[in-house]
Design an enzyme around this catalytic site. Structure first.
Site, PDB file in Angstrom:
ATOM      1  N   PHE A 135       0.813  -1.223   0.000  1.00 31.58           N
ATOM      2  CA  PHE A 135       0.000   0.000   0.000  1.00 31.58           C
ATOM      3  C   PHE A 135       0.844   1.269   0.000  1.00 31.58           C
ATOM      4  O   PHE A 135       0.376   2.331  -0.404  1.00 31.58           O
ATOM      5  CB  PHE A 135      -0.941   0.018   1.228  1.00 31.58           C
ATOM      6  CG  PHE A 135      -0.248   0.430   2.506  1.00 31.58           C
ATOM      7  CD1 PHE A 135      -0.094   1.771   2.834  1.00 31.58           C
ATOM      8  CD2 PHE A 135       0.273  -0.521   3.378  1.00 31.58           C
ATOM      9  CE1 PHE A 135       0.559   2.150   3.998  1.00 31.58           C
ATOM     10  CE2 PHE A 135       0.927  -0.157   4.541  1.00 31.58           C
ATOM     11  CZ  PHE A 135       1.069   1.192   4.852  1.00 31.58           C
ATOM     12  N   LYS A 163      -1.139  -7.056  -9.313  1.00 28.63           N
ATOM     13  CA  LYS A 163      -2.111  -7.196  -8.211  1.00 28.63           C
ATOM     14  C   LYS A 163      -1.716  -6.122  -7.194  1.00 28.63           C
ATOM     15  O   LYS A 163      -0.861  -6.332  -6.345  1.00 28.63           O
ATOM     16  CB  LYS A 163      -2.009  -8.605  -7.602  1.00 28.63           C
ATOM     17  CG  LYS A 163      -3.273  -9.126  -6.935  1.00 28.63           C
ATOM     18  CD  LYS A 163      -3.793  -8.256  -5.816  1.00 28.63           C
ATOM     19  CE  LYS A 163      -3.001  -8.388  -4.554  1.00 28.63           C
ATOM     20  NZ  LYS A 163      -3.382  -7.346  -3.550  1.00 28.63           N
ATOM     21  N   GLU A 195      -4.941  -3.765  -2.103  1.00 34.66           N
ATOM     22  CA  GLU A 195      -6.388  -3.545  -2.074  1.00 34.66           C
ATOM     23  C   GLU A 195      -6.758  -2.321  -1.225  1.00 34.66           C
ATOM     24  O   GLU A 195      -7.890  -1.884  -1.210  1.00 34.66           O
ATOM     25  CB  GLU A 195      -7.121  -4.802  -1.573  1.00 34.66           C
ATOM     26  CG  GLU A 195      -6.777  -5.266  -0.162  1.00 34.66           C
ATOM     27  CD  GLU A 195      -5.522  -6.155  -0.071  1.00 34.66           C
ATOM     28  OE1 GLU A 195      -4.532  -5.865  -0.781  1.00 34.66           O
ATOM     29  OE2 GLU A 195      -5.526  -7.106   0.718  1.00 34.66           O
ATOM     30  N   ARG A 196      -5.730  -1.761  -0.518  1.00 33.49           N
ATOM     31  CA  ARG A 196      -6.042  -0.619   0.345  1.00 33.49           C
ATOM     32  C   ARG A 196      -6.003   0.712  -0.403  1.00 33.49           C
ATOM     33  O   ARG A 196      -6.640   1.669  -0.002  1.00 33.49           O
ATOM     34  CB  ARG A 196      -5.089  -0.611   1.538  1.00 33.49           C
ATOM     35  CG  ARG A 196      -5.436  -1.766   2.485  1.00 33.49           C
ATOM     36  CD  ARG A 196      -4.613  -1.770   3.721  1.00 33.49           C
ATOM     37  NE  ARG A 196      -3.455  -2.630   3.580  1.00 33.49           N
ATOM     38  CZ  ARG A 196      -2.545  -2.825   4.536  1.00 33.49           C
ATOM     39  NH1 ARG A 196      -2.659  -2.189   5.680  1.00 33.49           N
ATOM     40  NH2 ARG A 196      -1.543  -3.634   4.343  1.00 33.49           N
ATOM     41  N   SER A 209       5.387  -7.053   3.270  1.00 33.06           N
ATOM     42  CA  SER A 209       5.951  -7.396   4.584  1.00 33.06           C
ATOM     43  C   SER A 209       6.708  -8.726   4.508  1.00 33.06           C
ATOM     44  O   SER A 209       6.453  -9.555   3.617  1.00 33.06           O
ATOM     45  CB  SER A 209       4.827  -7.482   5.608  1.00 33.06           C
ATOM     46  OG  SER A 209       3.896  -8.457   5.194  1.00 33.06           O
ATOM     47  N   CYS A 226       9.538   1.785   3.548  1.00 35.38           N
ATOM     48  CA  CYS A 226      10.451   0.670   3.848  1.00 35.38           C
ATOM     49  C   CYS A 226      11.869   1.164   4.045  1.00 35.38           C
ATOM     50  O   CYS A 226      12.727   0.433   4.526  1.00 35.38           O
ATOM     51  CB  CYS A 226      10.402  -0.355   2.727  1.00 35.38           C
ATOM     52  SG  CYS A 226      10.912   0.361   1.179  1.00 35.38           S
ATOM     53  N   GLU A 278       9.512  -4.749  13.010  1.00 44.79           N
ATOM     54  CA  GLU A 278       9.150  -3.583  12.201  1.00 44.79           C
ATOM     55  C   GLU A 278       7.847  -3.000  12.738  1.00 44.79           C
ATOM     56  O   GLU A 278       6.872  -3.726  12.921  1.00 44.79           O
ATOM     57  CB  GLU A 278       8.959  -4.005  10.734  1.00 44.79           C
ATOM     58  CG  GLU A 278       8.630  -2.832   9.829  1.00 44.79           C
ATOM     59  CD  GLU A 278       8.379  -3.235   8.372  1.00 44.79           C
ATOM     60  OE1 GLU A 278       7.651  -4.209   8.135  1.00 44.79           O
ATOM     61  OE2 GLU A 278       8.907  -2.555   7.476  1.00 44.79           O
TER      62      GLU A 278
END
Ligand code: NAD
Length: 499
Positions: free
Chosen positions: A149, A173, A176-177, A226, A281, A385
């Site tokens: 995201f 893909k 979805e957020r 992640s 990240c 994290e």
């Protein structure tokens, strides 16, 4: 309620899966959109479109592919503000930060327009009598990108421009957020003249991802997200015979040496730790001042700056730090502040409950800037994290123990050192066990013509993203050996030919 559907064969494809989920505006906590979640039938349609488009696209000359990407680059610049607005509305980051990520993505498109040059390969004349040898880099087929995201424009653009420049067809893909940015990108690719089926999008969750990972026509998978999911993608993809690069999570340390310019280090830290609400990240989440004197000076200067951070919606031009992506993620980050307190770290600034201060935006997913001092390597807030605006200070007495701290972490994405000493900087760059290293640069994100990737738990697979690594990942090598006899005759040979 707007419905965000898939993109297949250069047009919107209406899913019949019957599954969908809300897309939230993190600044307000409101939802006016839903994204469909693919089932296996949707995924099969997207892969079929990509597979059908592949032979003709792979046959395009690289220069022709580059020209379409060049047009796409121009369209991206023309639409950069509209793209940034959509990113801010679904992610929550500021407009300028969104412009920054699009720019970094455009740089990969620019790099990809050099594909005729990048695909040139080696030729050896006369490796034996009348024998020559050369390499070709050929496309793989249908390749897949699964993205997080936090960079809805940049991370997909780390992948597909190079993949399609190399002659592959692509199925994305996205997260979805925040799914809308990818749909705008798809439309711009169509406007640039990309043939039907070369770039497709399926929205969804684990169902879509699993269908892609096991599809027999998918040749390679690029993933960013992640670490637990990266590991899963790598293992499942490999078991299904795919080539996989899977980039995972991070815990990035910044060492501040006693000879560093402390004001420069503090200014670097504030942006690198709290920019984009720490949801990068490459964010610095651990500061490692060397000596207590440096630590005290750092905290003294940092604290008022963190307190003064302008937190708010992206629609307010003064905002420096926006909300987190979802209420659930905000609560998770908040729970790490509870954990840090219980573990005995010194809570210098506490960002919990910040949304109550946000007049008119009480339902947004805000968290204040948080600062911990006296964090140790036994604590979960150092080991794990957090992915939010939480900076931990781990004090170390000397350079060697600071380096040891960085090297013992499970993640190894990025790191930085602030120093004015060339010997220390060189030693650090050579010996630190991390994939991307900054010297007086807090977020050392490599440019498009270099490659992005960490080590250890931050990357599974052999290839980093973009740059020459990207070209290698999206192509397979073929070596051709030719002989023209020119009237020579050869007797049958039963031993292995040596030239
Ligand atoms: P995430 O792992 O939750 O999701 C990433 C992608 O995986 C999404 O497309 C999601 O739909 C899919 N996914 C989620 N759960 C899945 C499951 N169980 N099975 C299959 N697919 C699944 O990551 P996120 O929260 O979107 O992004 C934040 C994470 O990404 C952070 O850990 C951050 O460090 C990492 N990240 C890493 C890099 C890098 O370059 N190393 C860059 C950006 C973000």
């Amino acid at each position: 309620m707007t419905k965000i559907n898939h993109w297949i064969n250069n047009q919107i494809f209406t899913s019949q899966s019957g599954r969908a989920q809300d897309v939230w505006d993190p600044a307000t906590g409101q939802s006016e959109k839903q994204v469909v979640l693919a089932d296996e039938t949707d995924v099969n349609k997207a892969v079929e479109a990509a597979q059908t488009a592949f032979p003709a696209w792979a046959n395009f000359s690289p220069l022709k592919r580059a020209r379409i990407l060049d047009k796409f680059k121009t369209l991206l610049w023309d639409n950069v503000d509209a793209l940034a607005k959509v990113i801010s509305a679904e992610h929550g980051k500021t407009h300028d930060d969104a412009l920054g990520e699009i720019t970094r993505g455009i740089e990969v498109v620019e790099f990809s327009t050099a594909i005729p040059h990048l695909l040139k390969s080696d030729y050896s004349d006369q490796v034996g009598t009348n024998v020559d040898s050369y390499n070709m880099r050929q496309s793989l087929g249908v390749v897949v990108g699964i993205t997080p995201f936090n960079f809805p424009a940049m991370v997909p653009m780390w992948m597909f421009p190079i993949a399609i420049a190399c002659g592959n067809t692509f199925v994305l893909k996205p997260s979805e957020r925040d799914p809308s940015t990818s749909m705008m990108i798809a439309d711009l690719l169509k406007q640039a003249g990309l043939p039907d089926g070369v770039f497709n999008i399926v929205h969804g969750d684990k169902v879509a991802v699993d269908a892609l990972l096991t599809h027999p026509d998918v040749q390679a998978v690029s993933f960013v997200g992640s670490t637990p999911i990266a590991k899963y993608i790598y293992e499942t993809g490999m078991q299904n015979g795919k080539r996989v690069q899977a980039l995972g999570g991070a815990k990035n340390h910044m060492i501040i040496m006693p000879d560093a310019d402390i004001d420069m280090a503090v200014n670097a830290l504030i942006g690198a730790s709290y920019g984009s609400a720490g949801e990068r990240c490459m964010a610095i989440s651990v500061a490692v001042p060397v000596t207590d004197a440096v630590a005290d000076a750092l905290i003294e200067r940092l604290k008022p700056k963190v307190e003064a951070l302008k937190i708010g919606p992206a629609s307010d031009k003064a905002t420096e730090m926006g909300p987190l992506i979802t209420a659930q993620h905000r609560d998770k980050v908040s729970s790490y502040i509870d954990i840090g307190e219980q573990e005995g770290a010194t809570l210098v600034l506490d960002g919990r409950g910040f949304q109550q201060k946000m007049q008119g935006y009480e339902n947004g997913y805000y968290l204040g800037g948080t600062l911990f001092d006296n964090v140790t390597e036994e604590m979960r807030i150092w080991k794990e994290e957090i992915f939010g605006p939480v900076l931990s200070v781990v004090r170390k007495p000397d350079y060697q123990s600071a380096v040891k701290l960085v090297n013992q972490h499970q993640y190894a994405n990025g790191t930085a050192i602030f120093t004015r000493d060339g010997d220390t900087a060189r030693n650090f760059a050579r010996h630190i066990q991390v994939g991307m290293v900054g010297v007086n640069v807090p977020i050392p994100v490599p440019m498009a013509f270099h490659s992005f990737g960490g080590w250890k738990g931050s990357l599974f697979g052999d290839h980093a993203m973009h740059g020459n690594e990207g070209v290698r990942f999206y192509t397979k090598i073929k070596t051709v050996t030719t002989r023209w006899m020119s009237g020579l005759r050869e007797d049958p040979q039963f031993t292995l030919p040596t030239l």
